[in-house]
Design a protein around this motif. Sequence first.
Motif, PDB file in Angstrom:
ATOM      1  N   PHE A 255       4.369  -4.097   5.948  1.00 33.46           N
ATOM      2  CA  PHE A 255       4.447  -2.823   5.505  1.00 33.46           C
ATOM      3  C   PHE A 255       5.559  -1.612   5.361  1.00 33.46           C
ATOM      4  N   ALA A 256       6.273  -2.297   5.778  1.00 35.85           N
ATOM      5  CA  ALA A 256       7.310  -1.336   6.188  1.00 35.85           C
ATOM      6  C   ALA A 256       8.349  -1.942   4.627  1.00 35.85           C
ATOM      7  N   GLU A 257       8.146  -3.605   3.718  1.00 37.42           N
ATOM      8  CA  GLU A 257       8.781  -3.888   3.057  1.00 37.42           C
ATOM      9  C   GLU A 257       8.240  -2.755   1.766  1.00 37.42           C
ATOM     10  N   PHE A 258       6.753  -2.636   1.425  1.00 41.20           N
ATOM     11  CA  PHE A 258       5.846  -1.708   0.561  1.00 41.20           C
ATOM     12  C   PHE A 258       6.698  -0.880   1.120  1.00 41.20           C
ATOM     13  N   LEU A 259       6.761   0.129   2.170  1.00 40.43           N
ATOM     14  CA  LEU A 259       7.111   0.959   2.029  1.00 40.43           C
ATOM     15  C   LEU A 259       9.040   1.589   1.412  1.00 40.43           C
ATOM     16  N   LYS A 260       9.556   1.059   1.573  1.00 34.50           N
ATOM     17  CA  LYS A 260      10.585   0.852   1.189  1.00 34.50           C
ATOM     18  C   LYS A 260      10.987   1.090  -1.083  1.00 34.50           C
ATOM     19  N   SER A 261       9.602   1.022  -1.243  1.00 38.76           N
ATOM     20  CA  SER A 261       9.419   0.895  -2.531  1.00 38.76           C
ATOM     21  C   SER A 261       9.181   2.031  -2.643  1.00 38.76           C
ATOM     22  N   ILE A 262       8.556   2.323  -2.332  1.00 36.85           N
ATOM     23  CA  ILE A 262       7.611   3.692  -2.465  1.00 36.85           C
ATOM     24  C   ILE A 262       8.503   4.899  -2.751  1.00 36.85           C
ATOM     25  N   PRO A 263       8.157   6.235  -4.177  1.00 36.25           N
ATOM     26  CA  PRO A 263       9.625   6.585  -3.792  1.00 36.25           C
ATOM     27  C   PRO A 263       9.442   7.919  -2.927  1.00 36.25           C
ATOM     28  N   GLU A 264       9.897   8.816  -2.479  1.00 39.07           N
ATOM     29  CA  GLU A 264       9.997   9.765  -0.952  1.00 39.07           C
ATOM     30  C   GLU A 264       8.910  10.889  -0.700  1.00 39.07           C
ATOM     31  N   ASN A 265       8.719  10.891  -2.085  1.00 35.27           N
ATOM     32  CA  ASN A 265       7.771  11.963  -2.457  1.00 35.27           C
ATOM     33  C   ASN A 265       6.633  11.118  -2.338  1.00 35.27           C
ATOM     34  N   GLU A 266       5.617   9.897  -2.243  1.00 36.92           N
ATOM     35  CA  GLU A 266       4.926   9.620  -2.579  1.00 36.92           C
ATOM     36  C   GLU A 266       3.987   9.118  -0.698  1.00 36.92           C
ATOM     37  N   LYS A 267       5.291   8.858  -0.174  1.00 36.44           N
ATOM     38  CA  LYS A 267       5.699   7.911   1.354  1.00 36.44           C
ATOM     39  C   LYS A 267       4.232   8.708   1.936  1.00 36.44           C
ATOM     40  N   GLU A 268       4.487   9.554   2.656  1.00 38.10           N
ATOM     41  CA  GLU A 268       3.817  10.828   2.636  1.00 38.10           C
ATOM     42  C   GLU A 268       1.700  10.655   2.997  1.00 38.10           C
ATOM     43  N   LYS A 269       1.707   9.553   1.594  1.00 33.70           N
ATOM     44  CA  LYS A 269       0.317   9.886   1.369  1.00 33.70           C
ATOM     45  C   LYS A 269      -0.424   8.471   1.958  1.00 33.70           C
ATOM     46  N   ILE A 270       0.592   7.496   2.434  1.00 35.00           N
ATOM     47  CA  ILE A 270      -0.029   5.857   3.110  1.00 35.00           C
ATOM     48  C   ILE A 270       0.313   6.452   4.235  1.00 35.00           C
ATOM     49  N   ILE A 271      -1.047   5.424   5.016  1.00 35.80           N
ATOM     50  CA  ILE A 271      -1.451   4.945   5.963  1.00 35.80           C
ATOM     51  C   ILE A 271      -1.961   4.154   6.383  1.00 35.80           C
ATOM     52  N   LEU A 272      -0.989   3.060   7.047  1.00 33.47           N
ATOM     53  CA  LEU A 272      -1.663   1.647   7.837  1.00 33.47           C
ATOM     54  C   LEU A 272      -2.191   2.474   9.082  1.00 33.47           C
ATOM     55  N   THR A 273      -3.622   1.464   8.969  1.00 33.10           N
ATOM     56  CA  THR A 273      -4.416   2.231   9.835  1.00 33.10           C
ATOM     57  C   THR A 273      -4.923   0.517  10.435  1.00 33.10           C
ATOM     58  N   ILE A 274      -4.176  -0.082  12.091  1.00 39.48           N
ATOM     59  CA  ILE A 274      -4.569  -0.778  13.222  1.00 39.48           C
ATOM     60  C   ILE A 274      -5.297  -0.592  13.773  1.00 39.48           C
ATOM     61  N   ILE A 275      -6.634  -1.549  14.425  1.00 39.42           N
ATOM     62  CA  ILE A 275      -7.540  -1.081  14.645  1.00 39.42           C
ATOM     63  C   ILE A 275      -7.985  -2.147  16.346  1.00 39.42           C
ATOM     64  N   GLY A 276      -7.347  -1.972  17.173  1.00 38.89           N
ATOM     65  CA  GLY A 276      -7.699  -3.330  18.215  1.00 38.89           C
ATOM     66  C   GLY A 276      -6.624  -2.836  19.366  1.00 38.89           C
ATOM     67  N   GLU A 277      -6.863  -3.708  20.416  1.00 41.30           N
ATOM     68  CA  GLU A 277      -5.613  -3.710  21.274  1.00 41.30           C
ATOM     69  C   GLU A 277      -5.445  -5.071  21.644  1.00 41.30           C
ATOM     70  N   GLY A 278      -4.457  -5.188  22.678  1.00 36.58           N
ATOM     71  CA  GLY A 278      -4.112  -6.766  23.064  1.00 36.58           C
ATOM     72  C   GLY A 278      -2.410  -6.631  23.620  1.00 36.58           C
ATOM     73  N   SER A 279      -2.316  -7.582  24.129  1.00 40.06           N
ATOM     74  CA  SER A 279      -0.916  -7.564  24.928  1.00 40.06           C
ATOM     75  C   SER A 279       0.657  -6.776  24.050  1.00 40.06           C
ATOM     76  N   GLN A 280      -0.063  -6.933  22.849  1.00 42.66           N
ATOM     77  CA  GLN A 280       1.396  -7.272  21.774  1.00 42.66           C
ATOM     78  C   GLN A 280       1.612  -4.947  21.508  1.00 42.66           C
ATOM     79  N   LYS A 281       0.392  -4.296  21.944  1.00 45.88           N
ATOM     80  CA  LYS A 281       0.427  -3.439  21.390  1.00 45.88           C
ATOM     81  C   LYS A 281       1.674  -2.512  21.393  1.00 45.88           C
ATOM     82  N   ASN A 282       2.192  -2.073  22.983  1.00 52.47           N
ATOM     83  CA  ASN A 282       3.394  -1.642  22.897  1.00 52.47           C
ATOM     84  C   ASN A 282       4.684  -2.124  22.130  1.00 52.47           C
ATOM     85  N   ALA A 283       4.842  -3.582  22.050  1.00 54.87           N
ATOM     86  CA  ALA A 283       6.010  -4.401  20.887  1.00 54.87           C
ATOM     87  C   ALA A 283       5.540  -3.980  19.797  1.00 54.87           C
ATOM     88  N   LEU A 284       4.368  -3.486  19.634  1.00 57.37           N
ATOM     89  CA  LEU A 284       4.191  -3.302  18.013  1.00 57.37           C
ATOM     90  C   LEU A 284       4.838  -2.199  17.646  1.00 57.37           C
TER      91      LEU A 284
END
Length: 422
Positions: A255-284
Motif C-alpha cells: 500500500f505504501a509503494e502504491f501511494l508513492k505513485s499517486i499524485p499528492e492531490n489524489e492521495k487523500e481519497k485513498i483508504i486502506l481498511t484493515i479488519i481484524g485483531e491480533g498480536s501484530q496490531k501495534n507493530a502494524l
Amino acid sequence: MQNKSKILICAYACQPHRGSEPGVGWNMVSELANNSQYKYLVATRSYYKTYIEKETIPDNLEFFYYELPQIFIRLKERFNLLRIYYYLWMLGAYIKLRKQKNSFYIIHHLTFVNDWLPSLFVLFKTKYNHFIWGPIGSHSRVNSIFLNSRKEKVIEKIRIFLQTFYRTFDPFFMICKKQSSKIIGINNNVKNKLKLKHKLQHKFISFPAIALSQKQIDEAIYQAKKKRISKETFNIISVGRLMYIKNFHFTISVFAEFLKSIPENEKEKIILTIIGEGSQKNALIEKCKTLNIYKNVQFLGNIPQKEVMNYFSKANVFLFPTLESAGFVILEAMVNFLPVLALNTGGPKQFLKEETENQLVEYDNRMSKMEIINSMASKLKKLYNNSDLINKIGLVNHNEIVNNYTWDKKAKKVISIYNSLK
C-alpha cells in the motif's frame, strides 16, 4: 449386517453463522442432511450445543455432544493447548460413543481440517464399514523473505517440525492413511505432505474445504445493485487475524509503494481498511506511522460479520497477500464482486481461476522482497486507473463462487463419495 444409511461424522468444530472451522462443520453437516436421505450422527463439542439448538434441525440429523472435564478446558485456554485438547477430545468422544454400541456404515472425519494430526475416529473402522478422512490440509512452509522477525522464524520452524513429527511418528496418523477409503485434501499439496505410497494414491481426491451459502450470495447481489462507486474515494480492504501467516506487514508495504505513485492531490481519497485483531496490531500501526501513511489506513479491529460484508460491498479492491492455504474472506471478497490482489500461492491460487494476470503476483526465490512488493503495487495502480477492469474482474470472481463454491454443491460432491462406497 451394516445399516448402509447411517453415517457418523466427527465435527469437533461446528457452529452456525460462523466462519473458519466451525463454519465448515455446521454448513457441511446441515447441507449433507438437506441433500440426502442418509441418517447422520454428528459428534461435536458440548460448547456448540446452545448455538445448534437454536437452528431448525432436519429429521435425519442428530448430534452427540461431548466435552472433556473443565480442568482440561482451563488448561487449554491458559496454556494454548488446543491441539492436545482436540486429540484428547477425540479419544474421549470415541470411548463414549463406543459404549452406545451403534454401528455406522460410513465414518467421516470433517473437522478439524488438519493434515498433520490424525483422526481418532479411525478407530471405528472395521472390515464392514468405510472411513473418510477430510477435507484435510494445512499451511505450506512460509518463504523466509516474508518473515519479519527472529520470533516469526522460530515459530515457523517449530510449526514445520511439529507437522513433520506427527506425520512421521504418530501411529494413528499412519493408520488413517492406510484405513481410509477416501482421503479428501483441500489441494493437491496435501497428497505430497501425506507421502502416500503408490498403492494408496487412488484414495486421494482434492477439493477446497470452504464455500458460501446461497444467502451470502443473494446478499452480495442485493448490495451490488445498491452499490454506487464514488469517484471521490478509492477503498482498499484487507481482512484477517493480524498474525504473520496473513502477511499484513507485506500488505502495508504494498500500500505504501502504491501511494508513492499517486499524485499528492489524489492521495487523500485513498483508504486502506484493515479488519481484524491480533498480536501484530501495534507493530502494524507503528509501521504505518513510520511510512507516513497512517492517515490513509484505518484499523477497525474485530467487527460483526454483517458489518464486514458491508465494508466489502463498499470496497474497490481486496488486498490479501496471505501465506495460508485457505480463507473464507477470499470467497467473501469474490462473491462481493471484488478483484483480489494476492500472491500466486496457497488459498488465493486455488480460487482465482480467471484474470489471474491482474490478480496474482508471481514470485520465486530469485526475487527480492522489494521486487515482489513493487509487482503487487503496480497491479494495484493498474486497477486504480481502470474502473472498467475492476468491474470486469469483480463479475468474473462473483461467477466463479456462484458456479463452484456453494455449500450445496460441496455437499453433493461428498454425497457422491458416500454413494460410491455402497
